[in-house]
Write a protein that holds these residues in place. Structure first.
Motif, PDB file in Angstrom:
ATOM      1  N   ASN A  39       0.733  -1.418  -0.003  1.00  0.00           N
ATOM      2  CA  ASN A  39       0.017   0.132   0.241  1.00  0.00           C
ATOM      3  C   ASN A  39       0.484   1.192   0.068  1.00  0.00           C
ATOM      4  O   ASN A  39       1.252   1.660   0.448  1.00  0.00           O
ATOM      5  N   THR A  40       0.823   1.814  -1.348  1.00  0.00           N
ATOM      6  CA  THR A  40       1.995   3.065  -0.768  1.00  0.00           C
ATOM      7  C   THR A  40       1.020   4.498  -0.900  1.00  0.00           C
ATOM      8  O   THR A  40       1.998   5.488  -1.023  1.00  0.00           O
ATOM      9  N   GLY A  41      -0.039   4.397   0.021  1.00  0.00           N
ATOM     10  CA  GLY A  41      -0.543   5.654  -0.092  1.00  0.00           C
ATOM     11  C   GLY A  41      -0.327   5.960   0.798  1.00  0.00           C
ATOM     12  O   GLY A  41       0.788   6.088   1.641  1.00  0.00           O
ATOM     13  N   ASN A  42      -1.250   7.520   1.515  1.00  0.00           N
ATOM     14  CA  ASN A  42      -0.892   8.083   2.621  1.00  0.00           C
ATOM     15  C   ASN A  42       0.973   8.976   2.435  1.00  0.00           C
ATOM     16  O   ASN A  42       1.427   8.798   3.584  1.00  0.00           O
ATOM     17  N   ASN A 144      -0.107  -2.209   7.569  1.00  0.00           N
ATOM     18  CA  ASN A 144      -0.630  -1.599   6.120  1.00  0.00           C
ATOM     19  C   ASN A 144      -0.407  -2.526   5.042  1.00  0.00           C
ATOM     20  O   ASN A 144      -0.823  -1.974   4.222  1.00  0.00           O
TER      21      ASN A 144
END
Length: 194
Positions: A39-42, A144
């Motif tokens: 998850n590469t978000g935020n 995550n």
């Protein structure tokens, strides 16, 4: 993530990665059925992503003769014996640094694909100190890169000990005979134990 150029990777030269240990690591994680999603978000950096994956999967990444080598630490792994010749004097300088007030409950939160990626959690408890002292101390840890309950349970059971156990640091000096011992490796010290 390791060999890609920034901002998509750390940018490590492929020749500086031990492919044999990396392949063995992949086979071990597959046999343990530890599957992760990235998850590469935020706004998280690649370095943070790699660190999370290493922690969640229980991977040690160490440099051996200029090449990154990968291994895992699991319950029941054998320890390297350190004999008297490898301990540098003074041997009595071994110190045990114990931290107080560890949590009695750790909640591992993750986005569960089984319930439409809604937040789910796995709880690991150590209620012995809770009953003895009458106080409860909780800690929340986010996973995550995990999206299934069974993988979250495996990781929580292994990583829960990071937070629940009494943490000790043993400081000692070793001679050149011990230069093959890698960071994170289990060792057995005479008159002390593992």
């Amino acid at each position: 993530l390791l060999t890609g150029e920034a901002p998509y990777g750390v940018g490590i030269d492929k020749d500086l990665i031990d492919k044999t240990s990396l392949n063995l690591l992949g086979q071990q994680l597959a046999s343990e059925e530890i599957w992760i999603n990235i998850n590469t978000g935020n706004g998280r950096t690649v370095e943070e992503l790699v660190g999370e994956i290493l922690s969640d999967c229980g991977i040690d990444m160490t440099e051996v003769q200029g090449v990154l080598t990968f291994s895992t630490r699991r319950r029941g792994d054998t320890a390297v014996n350190v004999d008297e010749d490898q301990l540098s004097p003074p041997v009595e300088k071994i110190e045990i640094l114990t931290l107080k007030f560890n949590p009695t409950c750790v909640e591992f939160k993750f986005n569960d694909s089984g319930v439409n990626f809604k937040q789910n959690s796995v709880v690991v408890e150590n209620d012995g100190p809770d009953v003895a002292t009458g106080t409860k101390k909780n800690r929340v840890q986010t996973l995550n890169n995990v999206t299934t309950l069974d993988v979250a349970q495996q990781i929580a059971n292994r990583r829960g000990q990071e937070f629940l156990s009494l943490q000790e640091a043993v400081e000692l000096s070793l001679s050149r005979d011990a230069r093959e011992i890698r960071p994170g490796e289990n060792i057995n010290i005479p008159d002390y134990g593992s």
